[in-house]
Design a protein around this motif. Structure first.
Motif, PDB file in Angstrom:
ATOM      1  N   TYR A   1      -5.517 -10.923   4.327  1.00  0.00           N
ATOM      2  CA  TYR A   1      -4.384 -10.047   4.070  1.00  0.00           C
ATOM      3  C   TYR A   1      -3.313 -10.266   5.138  1.00  0.00           C
ATOM      4  CZ  TYR A   1      -7.485  -7.567   0.871  1.00  0.00           C
ATOM      5  OH  TYR A   1      -8.326  -7.245  -0.146  1.00  0.00           O
ATOM      6  N   LYS A   2      -2.064 -10.256   4.696  1.00  0.00           N
ATOM      7  CA  LYS A   2      -0.956 -10.479   5.621  1.00  0.00           C
ATOM      8  C   LYS A   2      -0.706  -9.270   6.516  1.00  0.00           C
ATOM      9  CE  LYS A   2       1.180 -13.439   2.129  1.00  0.00           C
ATOM     10  NZ  LYS A   2       2.350 -13.626   1.232  1.00  0.00           N
ATOM     11  N   SER A   3      -0.961  -8.069   6.011  1.00  0.00           N
ATOM     12  CA  SER A   3      -0.760  -6.847   6.779  1.00  0.00           C
ATOM     13  C   SER A   3      -1.605  -5.734   6.159  1.00  0.00           C
ATOM     14  CB  SER A   3       0.722  -6.440   6.764  1.00  0.00           C
ATOM     15  OG  SER A   3       1.130  -6.124   5.438  1.00  0.00           O
ATOM     16  N   TYR A   4      -1.612  -4.592   6.847  1.00  0.00           N
ATOM     17  CA  TYR A   4      -2.353  -3.449   6.330  1.00  0.00           C
ATOM     18  C   TYR A   4      -1.766  -2.965   5.000  1.00  0.00           C
ATOM     19  CZ  TYR A   4      -4.346   1.210   5.970  1.00  0.00           C
ATOM     20  OH  TYR A   4      -4.994   2.341   5.514  1.00  0.00           O
ATOM     21  N   GLN A   5      -0.426  -3.032   4.897  1.00  0.00           N
ATOM     22  CA  GLN A   5       0.232  -2.622   3.657  1.00  0.00           C
ATOM     23  C   GLN A   5      -0.173  -3.541   2.508  1.00  0.00           C
ATOM     24  OE1 GLN A   5       1.731  -2.866   6.573  1.00  0.00           O
ATOM     25  NE2 GLN A   5       2.221  -0.692   6.977  1.00  0.00           N
ATOM     26  N   ASP A   6      -0.323  -4.848   2.803  1.00  0.00           N
ATOM     27  CA  ASP A   6      -0.753  -5.783   1.767  1.00  0.00           C
ATOM     28  C   ASP A   6      -2.188  -5.493   1.331  1.00  0.00           C
ATOM     29  OD1 ASP A   6       1.621  -7.174   1.595  1.00  0.00           O
ATOM     30  OD2 ASP A   6       1.092  -8.546   3.221  1.00  0.00           O
ATOM     31  N   GLU A   7      -3.009  -5.073   2.266  1.00  0.00           N
ATOM     32  CA  GLU A   7      -4.387  -4.740   1.917  1.00  0.00           C
ATOM     33  C   GLU A   7      -4.430  -3.552   0.947  1.00  0.00           C
ATOM     34  OE1 GLU A   7      -8.536  -3.234   4.046  1.00  0.00           O
ATOM     35  OE2 GLU A   7      -6.791  -3.799   5.265  1.00  0.00           O
ATOM     36  N   LYS A   8      -3.615  -2.525   1.241  1.00  0.00           N
ATOM     37  CA  LYS A   8      -3.561  -1.359   0.353  1.00  0.00           C
ATOM     38  C   LYS A   8      -2.988  -1.745  -1.007  1.00  0.00           C
ATOM     39  CE  LYS A   8      -4.442   2.242   1.669  1.00  0.00           C
ATOM     40  NZ  LYS A   8      -5.741   2.968   1.729  1.00  0.00           N
ATOM     41  N   ARG A   9      -1.999  -2.626  -0.974  1.00  0.00           N
ATOM     42  CA  ARG A   9      -1.394  -3.077  -2.230  1.00  0.00           C
ATOM     43  C   ARG A   9      -2.400  -3.880  -3.060  1.00  0.00           C
ATOM     44  NH1 ARG A   9       2.258  -7.362  -3.334  1.00  0.00           N
ATOM     45  NH2 ARG A   9       2.177  -7.958  -1.127  1.00  0.00           N
ATOM     46  N   ALA A  10      -3.214  -4.679  -2.385  1.00  0.00           N
ATOM     47  CA  ALA A  10      -4.224  -5.464  -3.099  1.00  0.00           C
ATOM     48  C   ALA A  10      -5.270  -4.564  -3.753  1.00  0.00           C
ATOM     49  CB  ALA A  10      -4.892  -6.444  -2.138  1.00  0.00           C
ATOM     50  N   MET A  11      -5.614  -3.463  -3.089  1.00  0.00           N
ATOM     51  CA  MET A  11      -6.576  -2.528  -3.674  1.00  0.00           C
ATOM     52  C   MET A  11      -6.015  -1.902  -4.951  1.00  0.00           C
ATOM     53  SD  MET A  11      -8.177  -0.615  -0.320  1.00  0.00           S
ATOM     54  CE  MET A  11      -9.290   0.334  -1.327  1.00  0.00           C
TER      55      MET A  11
END
Length: 259
Positions: free
Chosen positions: A181-191
């Motif tokens: 994941y590029k960032s924490y926001q990307d991780e949440k977006r991926a979920m």
């Protein structure tokens, strides 16, 4: 940043969601059937819709969305409702001509036979006993139901595929070339994208399957009605339209038949 939501976890979540969807579908238990016992000992498992002074109106157990049928109370010995209540009919209902002395006794839609008859054979017998106008009405009914089912199947499948594709795109765009994941926001977006994938797939399968099954089932019944009309050399549709001839100022009715 390392991946915290692996494809294995996504698969586990999807499997759990699918189990919940199956459980929800199975939990929608149908209404218990009512049992009508006729005076000749014939038993009919049906879904009773209305009981009035003269007749009992019901729908067939294998076609709860189908046409409404009726049987005269003079032919009924007892009714056992789905909730366990039992209603019996006394001998006063057997008095000849109690309801309509001048009219012949109405026949029950379902054949009075002690042996088991398949739903397909019973439906065919009802078609053979129906009038041409009744057959045309049944044809239009099942044709419309078939079209509605196919539309539901196509729309549900298409919507599910689109939502799942959007979710897949979100998951892919949230990770780099190494799968991180590029960032924490990307991780949440991926979920969120993963949930969209699961929901789109499950919704597309559920609504698509239900729609196509209903469309095929009702389409098959419409085809059997059409064959019966063709066998009798009867048109499927009849229409009368007024016409006016301005040259001689005369009017007439035009009959249009479609076979």
């Amino acid at each position: 940043m390392k991946i915290t939501m692996s494809w294995k976890k996504i698969g586990s979540v999807f499997f759990l969601f699918l189990l919940l969807a199956v459980h929800f579908a199975q939990s929608q238990t149908p209404r218990k059937p009512d049992l009508i016992t006729l005076r000749d000992a014939t038993k009919l498992e049906v879904l009773i819709q209305e009981v009035d002074d003269n007749v009992v109106k019901y729908k067939k157990l294998n076609d709860p969305d189908g046409p409404l049928f009726s049987v005269r109370k003079t032919e009924i010995a007892s009714i056992q409702y789905g909730n366990g209540d039992v209603e019996t009919f006394e001998a006063v209902l057997e008095v000849p001509g109690y309801y309509s002395p001048a009219t012949p006794k109405a026949s029950t839609p379902i054949a009075s036979s002690s042996k088991t008859i398949s739903p397909k054979a019973r439906f065919q017998e009802e078609l053979r006993a129906a009038t041409p106008d009744r057959l045309r009405a049944i044809y239009k009914y099942y044709k419309a139901k078939s079209k509605g089912g196919m539309i539901m199947g196509i729309a549900g499948t298409s919507a599910g595929v689109i939502i799942a594709a959007i979710g897949t795109g979100i998951v892919v765009s949230a990770t780099d070339a190494n799968g991180n994941y590029k960032s924490y926001q990307d991780e949440k977006r991926a979920m969120r994208g993963g949930w969209m994938m699961i929901g789109g797939f499950a919704g597309g399968v559920t609504f698509g399957t239900v729609g196509f099954v209903k469309g095929g089932k009702n389409g098959s019944k419409a085809t059997r009605v059409r064959r019966e009309l063709t066998r009798r050399n009867e048109p499927i549709t009849l229409s009368l339209s007024p016409r006016f001839d301005p040259s001689n100022r005369s009017g007439h009715l035009a009959l249009r038949m479609q076979f």
